[in-house]
Design an enzyme around this catalytic site. Structure first.
Site, PDB file in Angstrom:
ATOM      1  N   ASP A 404       0.859  -1.175   0.000  1.00 42.18           N
ATOM      2  CA  ASP A 404       0.000   0.000   0.000  1.00 42.18           C
ATOM      3  C   ASP A 404       0.902   1.235   0.000  1.00 42.18           C
ATOM      4  OD1 ASP A 404      -2.342   1.555   0.284  1.00 42.18           O
ATOM      5  OD2 ASP A 404      -2.034   1.646   2.445  1.00 42.18           O
ATOM      6  N   THR A 406      -0.273   4.973   1.056  1.00 44.04           N
ATOM      7  CA  THR A 406      -0.538   5.916   2.144  1.00 44.04           C
ATOM      8  C   THR A 406      -0.460   5.219   3.492  1.00 44.04           C
ATOM      9  OG1 THR A 406      -2.010   7.114   0.651  1.00 44.04           O
ATOM     10  CG2 THR A 406      -2.163   7.625   2.999  1.00 44.04           C
ATOM     11  N   LYS A 558      -8.297  24.981  -7.542  1.00 40.86           N
ATOM     12  CA  LYS A 558      -6.973  24.354  -7.466  1.00 40.86           C
ATOM     13  C   LYS A 558      -7.111  22.903  -7.915  1.00 40.86           C
ATOM     14  CE  LYS A 558      -6.672  22.546  -2.708  1.00 40.86           C
ATOM     15  NZ  LYS A 558      -7.897  22.936  -2.010  1.00 40.86           N
ATOM     16  N   LYS A 790      -7.357  -5.024  -5.355  1.00 37.53           N
ATOM     17  CA  LYS A 790      -6.013  -5.351  -4.866  1.00 37.53           C
ATOM     18  C   LYS A 790      -5.853  -6.860  -4.739  1.00 37.53           C
ATOM     19  CE  LYS A 790      -5.219  -1.088  -2.204  1.00 37.53           C
ATOM     20  NZ  LYS A 790      -4.777  -0.543  -0.898  1.00 37.53           N
ATOM     21  N   ASN A 814      -8.716  -1.677   4.125  1.00 38.45           N
ATOM     22  CA  ASN A 814      -8.792  -1.825   2.675  1.00 38.45           C
ATOM     23  C   ASN A 814      -7.661  -2.684   2.129  1.00 38.45           C
ATOM     24  OD1 ASN A 814      -6.868   0.136   3.323  1.00 38.45           O
ATOM     25  ND2 ASN A 814      -7.112   1.198   1.392  1.00 38.45           N
TER      26      ASN A 814
END
Length: 1100
Positions: A404, A406, A558, A790, A814
């Site tokens: 992963d 993060t 942005k 995944k 997750n």
């Protein structure tokens, strides 16, 4: 009810939930749907199925099943040995394994009960009722307090705030520790007490449970006293997921829509399956070979027996007449029972004690991971954890690492680095950049932009975001100070707001739709927030529409450069583009900032369009996207920002080491492509010279028909890679170092196209072409991945030709699916990931030592243990070809249990043939054991032929040295048991000293068990033969050992035979030492007996 829901047709696959389980009076009769309860089950066994299920799993092992058959044969047929000899060891093995697995599952039951029995509060009859979490039903209104986790999936009805907002952290779901904002529909925000919430009459219609964490479609129909339904749409911003935690909000009320195993978190779990290591599969293969040898041996002996008995006087000699029952027995039945008797006689060739030793080695060896001080993290005060010890050696066989991003590769902590305004660069004054000297003041200026443009840019950073304020009041005596704490679903936004604050513009918060900021002159500016155009993965930008105190209406936007540049004036792009590209190369996350003024007439039109789109119940996302697209045009570019997502300590070094060790690293993340791509450059997954191949929504949307464009790209990439890496005998790992490196980037939607492509001729081979491309790439990045995607990626790689070993590491729920799917799963900090993983480490950097050192050593140790066990049982039975045992039954029983078991157990726990520092500093050593190198056919045959050679020396050496029947001049007779005892003594000393020659890392424990085992054998032999045992019918070993050792010639024979047996080993060691010393640059020497692969680069 459906008749009254805004007149829309009934959707397929929906569920209807009555809020508070209150029926809507006056409606049609409604048959309640059945929903599951709120229990979570992650365990594998129950009290009732443990025994049959566990026994079934254990008897899938060939050795266990074989010994069960042998035990049944011994019970039913008259055999040379007692049923106890096979039944007792089998019972011991089954019992120990069952206790171990039962204890591990009990821990999972205990963890489940902590969740299921936790206390929750339900609103029933306008009162707070205390219940256990598992008793929540769909439709119950649940009260959740601050810092509590949501017990099921809830639709937010109201919170303690007047605007119905609450803040949530989803660290256990997606690994992100920052706060996310969720909203209640405006019609229920005022229902903040148990009485008022109980008076609500509403029905929720929503989709059936599905695993996507980021999608939810539903609507709530609120009924007034007139029974007229007010319909409001529901989306992901209204759904509170089980496992998430309520933060910075005192209390919320929510209605349960999904419970138990139907929650999104539970649906992303994979069923637990029994993971088996490559070593265990090799053991089973070796056992099949030895079982074939055993059957052949028994068949040959049975045949030879009946050939010999074909002569009448041999079949029934005068001293051994047959009984009447024996004469009447069918010859076929007698041959079959004789065959089974020979099998029982030779059954020790299948070493059941090996399984006991392997289980002990795995269990005890796992403590070395837990005890490793290098794995201890002082920040969280935790070290490594081992949840299962069955896969220790698999850590040394990994081919693919799936990680992963993060929270695993990164700290998920953003820091504002620099910005550019109209092409002019601004960076923190504490650094010297590009060789330019530092100037006075808080900033280093590279040709300043216009002052008004600077302020406009900083205002944009303070206004264009979804950051919220939490004020912490601290009291110190009579002095009070207020400190602003920023909370947001995106750590990028917090970094940008803090960056603006550093440059003089401070965001003070959002109250009742008005944003307040403090400018560089310490003046308070207030803006009315008219609309927020939220960020989404397709637009890759967000905007706000605000109204100044002077009445001007401004839009600030942005987003990613690729989504902002096409919407601004062309002449403004070039100056900023150079800075953005350089920042991206440095691995920073970049965002471009733009604005435009909106006239009152335009705003009135925009406002109507936005309200209509937000209220749409069908195709809401598409309608809002179209409106956003129309608004965000003809903007003016102001500048760009650069934010760093800090990598975890030594993450880049760890990935480089894994690459050097021949492992392929894939990053599987739910993050957007640009962010993940920059992180991959920062952690050196992609090098600056890596050519990237993209299979993303952006690249395939260039064509009207996506599948055709995808097929074109797949063919193009495969052709390019096949030209770069022509087929040949060389290893692909070596080819990486000599050719252009390639990296692949794919997103979730494109992966779905590949895996679920239509079956026409142009697309049915998508998957095979995709896999060919992946295998040629040094690194792969998969972004925008759903949790089950995944797992699909991991499963796809597992099923490649050669069955590569996969490892997954992640920190959130997750990641649980891919952790369970891979051969080895490693959790990181995240609660759900750690509970469902095989191992848990505090930081990503610990993966380096876990694989390169611990994994390497575990594999070498257990591979040597397995080969050594088969070697020593092959030694003992090489020439035991008669119905009469050569060795005494006590020796046979004690051989694997006592005489030779402790030395190999100590070796398999303590051996370090290479220093741990050398293993971590030279990752190439890992490649020498890859592909289960030490348990292939070659090493297996080497050990088998070595055993055959030594068995020949034992048997025939003793036979030829004692041609006469007397030992010495005393004339005492040399008999069968003396012959067998001499052979057995040479055997025990040879196999033990062989292990001593293989040992490279000596400790006092090794010395104690090796020399102690030999001493115990001598002591036991004297003791066993020195007493007349009353429970034995025949005292055949009485005084045999003492008499044997009284002969000098016996002593000389034993020493000579041991030396001859070990001479090839000694000669090999001498030759290798001479060769190593003669080398100019000697590398780390690896024992040949470990059967390392030969690799023509790296250490030899």
């Amino acid at each position: 009810l459906h008749r009254q829901c805004a007149g829309e047709e009934k959707r397929v696959g929906t569920r209807t939930v009555f809020v508070g389980n209150h029926p809507i009076s006056g409606t049609e009769a409604f048959i309640a749907q059945r929903f599951c309860d709120n229990r979570i089950v992650s365990s594998k066994y129950t009290l009732w199925n443990f025994l049959p299920k566990n026994l079934f799993e254990q008897f899938r092992r060939i050795a266990n099943f074989y010994f069960l058959i042998i035990f049944l044969v011994q019970v039913t047929v008259d055999t040379p040995t007692s049923p106890v000899t096979s039944g007792l060891p089998l019972f011991f093995v089954i019992t120990v394994t069952a206790i171990k697995q039962g204890y591990e599952d009990w821990l999972r039951h205990r963890a489940d009960n902590e969740v299921n029995k936790s206390t929750v509060y339900i609103i029933e009859n306008a009162k707070r009722v205390r219940k256990e979490s598992e008793k929540i039903k769909v439709g119950d209104v649940v009260e959740v307090q601050a810092d509590e986790t949501f017990p099921c999936d809830l639709i937010l009805l109201s919170s303690c705030t007047t605007d119905g907002i609450c803040y949530v952290t989803t660290a256990s779901l997606d690994g992100e520790s920052n706060c996310k904002t969720h909203y209640a529909v405006r019609d229920t925000t005022e229902l903040c007490t148990a009485e008022s919430i109980d008076s609500l009459r509403a029905a929720i219609e929503c989709e059936q449970p599905q695993p996507d964490l980021y999608k939810f479609v539903g609507r709530i129909n609120i009924y007034s006293n007139t029974l007229e339904a007010v319909a409001r749409s529901l989306g992901p911003e209204n759904l509170l997921l089980k496992g998430a935690t309520l933060k910075n909000t005192k209390k919320i009320y929510g209605v349960a829509v999904y419970t138990g195993m139907e929650t999104k978190m539970a649906l992303n779990y994979q069923g637990k399956s029994q993971k088996r290591s490559a070593v265990e599969k090799s053991i089973n293969a070796f056992l099949i070979v030895y079982l074939f040898i055993l059957l052949t041996k028994a068949a040959v002996c049975t045949t030879l027996k009946y050939v010999w008995q074909s002569t009448p006087h041999n079949d029934e000699p005068w001293y051994n007449q047959k009984t009447q029952k024996e004469r009447e027995t069918l010859k076929v039945l007698k041959m079959f029972t004789d065959f089974l008797s020979f099998m029982v006689l030779f059954n020790f060739i299948i070493p059941v004690s090996m399984y006991v030793t392997v289980e002990m080695q795995k269990f005890l060896g796992s403590f070395f991971i837990s005890w490793d001080k290098d794995f201890f993290d002082e920040e969280i005060n935790e070290g490594a954890l081992v949840n299962t010890s069955d896969l220790n050696e698999e850590l040394g066989q990994v081919d693919y690492v799936f990680t992963d991003k993060t929270g695993t590769l990164t700290e998920n902590s953003m820091e504002f680095i620099e910005c550019c305004i109209d092409g002019h660069k601004y960076k923190d004054a504490t650094q010297e950049v590009d060789g330019l000297s530092q100037t006075d003041g808080p900033l280093t200026y590279f040709d300043k932009a216009d002052k008004n443009r600077e302020e406009l840019f900083l205002r944009a950073l303070c206004l264009c975001h979804t950051v919220e304020i939490k004020i912490n009041d601290t009291v110190d005596g009579t002095t009070e100070s207020a400190e602003l704490t920023y909370i947001s679903s995106s750590p990028d936004e917090i970094a940008l707001v803090k960056g603006a604050k550093k440059y003089g513009f401070t965001f003070l918060g959002n109250w009742n739709g008005h944003i307040r900021i403090e400018n560089q002159r310490k003046e308070i500016e207030e803006y009315e927030l008219l609309h927020t155009l939220n960020f989404d993965s397709v637009r890759r930008r967000m905007s706000v529409i605000v109204k100044t105190q002077g009445g001007d209406i401004l839009l600030f936007c942005k987003g990613a450069d690729s989504s902002v540049f096409p919407r601004v004036q062309n002449h403004e792009i070039e100056l900023t583009k150079a800075h953005v590209e350089r920042n991206a190369m440095d691995g920073y996350r970049t965002l471009c900032v733009a604005f435009k003024e909106i006239t009152p007439d335009d705003f009135e039109r925009i406002n109507i369009q936005l309200l209509e789109a937000k209220m749409a119940l069908q195709d809401r996302e598409e309608k809002m996207e179209k409106v956003f697209d129309d608004i965000e045009t003809n903007m003016n570019l102001i500048g760009a920002t650069a934010v760093e997502d800090k990598l975890q300590d030594q993450a880049a070094e760890t990935i480089e080491a894994l690459h050097a060790a021949g492992l392929k690293v894939w990053v599987l993340t739910g993050d957007k492509m640009e962010t993940a791509k920059s992180t991959c450059y920062a952690c050196r997954l992609f090098q600056t010279n890596t050519e990237l191949l993209e299979l993303t929504t952006k690249t395939i949307e260039e064509s009207e028909r996506k599948e055709d464009r995808l097929h074109e790209l797949l063919i193009e990439y495969r052709k390019k890679l096949l030209n770069e890496f022509p087929k040949g005998p060389r290893s692909l790992k070596k080819a990486w170092t000599e050719h252009q490196e390639y990296g692949l980037i794919i997103d979730g939607s494109t992966l779905s196209l590949i895996l679920n492509s239509s079956q026409d001729s142009s697309s049915n081979n998508y998957k095979s072409i995709f896999l060919q491309i992946c295998m040629k790439c040094t690194a792969v990045l998969c972004c925008r991945m759903a949790p089950l995607q995944k797992a699909q990626i991991v499963r796809m790689v597992k099923n490649l030709k050669g069955s590569p070993i996969t490892l997954s590491i992640g920190d959130g729920a997750n990641d649980v699916s891919m952790i369970l799917e891979s051969h080895v799963g490693i959790g990181k900090e995240g609660r759900q990931a750690a509970r469902n993983s095989d191992y848990s480490v505090p930081k990503f950097k610990h993966l380096k030592k876990l694989l390169l050192a611990h994994g390497h050593l575990y594999y070498v140790r257990i591979a040597h243990l397995v080969q050594y066990f088969f070697y020593k049982v092959c030694d003992i039975f090489t020439f035991c070809l008669s119905f009469q045992p050569l060795y005494d039954a006590a020796y046979l029983t004690m051989y694997n249990i006592c005489f030779t078991s402790l030395p190999i157990l100590a070796y398999s726990l303590l051996e370090q043939h290479i220093n741990i520092d050398a293993l971590t500093s030279d990752p190439r050593l890992y490649m020498k054991i890859s592909g289960n190198a030490m348990l292939q056919l070659g090493p297996f045959l080497y050990w088998t032929f070595l055993a055959a050679f030594e068995g020949t020396v034992f048997f025939f050496g003793t036979y030829f040295l004692f041609q006469t029947t007397s030992l010495e001049e005393n004339g005492k007779v040399y008999g069968n048991w003396t012959f067998g005892t001499i052979v057995f003594t040479v055997l025990v000393f040879t196999v033990t000293l062989k292990l001593a020659l293989d040992t490279r890392f000596w400790t006092w424990i090794n010395h104690f068990v090796i020399w102690g085992s030999l001493a115990f054998y001598v002591f036991f032999s004297f003791f066993w033969g020195g007493i007349i045992w009353p429970f034995l019918k025949q005292q055949r070993m009485y005084f045999v050992f003492a008499q044997m050792l009284s002969s000098v010639s016996t002593w000389l024979a034993i020493i000579l035979l041991i030396f001859i047996s070990l001479f090839p080993e000694i000669l090999l060691i001498v030759i290798k030492n001479v060769k190593r010393r003669s080398a100019r640059n000697p590398n780390v020497e690896l024992p040949m007996l470990l059967s390392y692969k030969y690799i023509d680069h790296g250490c030899s």
